[in-house]
Design a protein around this motif. Structure first.
Motif, PDB file in Angstrom:
ATOM      1  N   ASN A  90      64.595  33.506 -30.216  1.00  0.00           N
ATOM      2  CA  ASN A  90      63.655  32.743 -30.473  1.00  0.00           C
ATOM      3  C   ASN A  90      63.914  31.363 -31.196  1.00  0.00           C
ATOM      4  N   ASP A 142      55.903  42.439 -28.974  1.00  0.00           N
ATOM      5  CA  ASP A 142      54.709  42.425 -29.910  1.00  0.00           C
ATOM      6  C   ASP A 142      55.241  42.425 -31.450  1.00  0.00           C
ATOM      7  N   ARG A 148      55.892  40.072 -33.548  1.00  0.00           N
ATOM      8  CA  ARG A 148      55.478  38.641 -33.844  1.00  0.00           C
ATOM      9  C   ARG A 148      55.147  38.266 -35.362  1.00  0.00           C
ATOM     10  N   ARG A 200      53.468  33.464 -33.632  1.00  0.00           N
ATOM     11  CA  ARG A 200      52.963  33.526 -32.331  1.00  0.00           C
ATOM     12  C   ARG A 200      53.506  32.192 -31.653  1.00  0.00           C
ATOM     13  N   GLU A 228      55.651  30.797 -28.636  1.00  0.00           N
ATOM     14  CA  GLU A 228      55.924  31.380 -27.503  1.00  0.00           C
ATOM     15  C   GLU A 228      57.377  30.591 -27.154  1.00  0.00           C
ATOM     16  N   ASP A 260      60.019  33.767 -35.095  1.00  0.00           N
ATOM     17  CA  ASP A 260      58.738  34.384 -34.970  1.00  0.00           C
ATOM     18  C   ASP A 260      58.607  35.945 -34.648  1.00  0.00           C
ATOM     19  N   HIS A 261      60.242  36.453 -34.230  1.00  0.00           N
ATOM     20  CA  HIS A 261      60.460  37.753 -33.948  1.00  0.00           C
ATOM     21  C   HIS A 261      61.304  38.328 -35.193  1.00  0.00           C
TER      22      HIS A 261
END
Length: 348
Positions: A14, A37, A39, A42, A44, A173-174
């Protein structure tokens, strides 16, 4: 270059993918999306992608790429201990199979995300890339086996490099809450205590995920002769810490009290790593973060985006708990493959 990044939807991917794009490379992702999911904020990762388990990649999937950055793996010791056979299947056999197919497909560069975990239980001496291995987990052992077999594939047209990452930390984010700096800072934020689960007396090299990504980019862009079939410890030699000292830094930054779990015990994993080789050979790889800077970043992100005890200790940020949840709910089979697809990805 046109670069395939496996595990692009994960913790490091990410951060790595946007860095590669900003450097002008054409990036395509490949991921099984186990943690799609999990996250935090969020953001992308906007690249074409393939929803494929790394064990199921076809040679045709790899055609046309100049390089592969292979991040995909069962990515930590507790997750690796869930089923050692699966760890070897994915991290070892899957990696070697991918490298073999890459060579057949004409991919010139193969950057393998290895780990300093392969040094395992060691003394307090600084370890160079020539040091012996003494892994204490299936995860560490799987990285040794993968390096050994991929090394045999190297030839005039196929150039692998092995990046032995120090223990990662930092915001993505992850997010992963199961990494020591992220974890100690999370406990400090939520409870006012930097909770040590070991006796804190083990050494560990630590590196921010931006600096890991920067090292991969430096290897990708380096002249082939500087990195061909070479292993590099990724991090900074000065960024080796006793775990107890990490907890003290967390306490100083957050105001939390350093405490020990009732079940705290010595950690067999103990290694202190010398990273001078990559600094000398690839100056562009130089780390920019210290652990203190990282704790300040992580603590700030927890405050800004919010962090609940349920998310922190549950499957959202704990990888092994997420995998168990997916298995218990029947979404994954015994081999950690999806039973059905319930999400969309961007076609290549």
């Amino acid at each position: 270059m046109k670069v395939l990044v496996t595990g692009h939807n994960g913790y490091i991917g990410n951060v790595l993918v946007p860095m590669f794009k900003d450097a002008g490379h054409e990036v395509v992702g490949l991921d099984s999306y186990l943690f799609r999911d999990c996250r935090m904020y969020r953001q992308e990762v906007d690249v074409p992608s393939m929803a494929v388990d790394v064990r199921d990649v076809a040679e045709s999937d790899l055609a046309g790429f100049d390089a592969i950055v292979h991040l995909a793996a069962l990515s930590n010791d507790p997750l690796g201990d869930l089923d050692p056979d699966l760890t070897y299947d994915i991290n070892y056999h899957g990696s070697v199979r991918l490298a073999t197919l890459a060579r057949s497909a004409g991919v010139g560069r193969f950057l393998f995300s290895s780990s300093c975990s392969l040094y395992g239980a060691s003394s307090d001496e600084f370890l160079t890339e020539e040091a012996g291995f003494n892994p204490v987990t299936p995860y560490g052992a799987s990285k040794i086996k993968a390096e050994d077999d991929i090394r045999k594939l190297a030839d005039a047209s196929f150039s692998p490099t092995y990046l032995r990452n120090a223990t990662a930390y930092g915001i993505s984010d992850h997010l992963r809450g199961d990494l020591v700096v992220n974890n100690l800072t999370g406990y400090a934020f939520l409870t006012g205590e930097a909770l040590l689960k070991s006796d804190g007396k083990s050494w560990r090299p630590l590196v921010h995920i931006e600096d890991i990504s920067r090292a991969f980019l430096a290897v990708l862009e380096a002249p082939r002769e500087k990195v061909h079939n070479e292993a590099f410890n990724v991090g900074a030699t000065k960024e080796n810490y006793l775990i107890s000292d990490v907890a003290k830094i967390v306490g100083e930054v957050t105001g939390a009290k350093v405490t020990f779990s009732e079940t705290s015990s010595p950690d067999a994993r103990n290694y202190r790593v010398n990273c001078d080789k990559i600094a000398r050979r690839l100056p562009a790889s130089q780390p920019r973060w210290t652990v203190r800077d990282g704790v300040e970043e992580i603590y700030g992100a927890y405050r800004r985006y919010g962090l609940s005890i349920t998310d922190f200790l549950g499957p959202r940020y704990q990888r092994i708990k997420k995998v168990r949840q997916l298995m218990e709910t029947g979404q994954l089979d015994h081999s950690l493959r999806w039973r059905s697809r319930t999400f969309e990805t961007v076609a290549v």
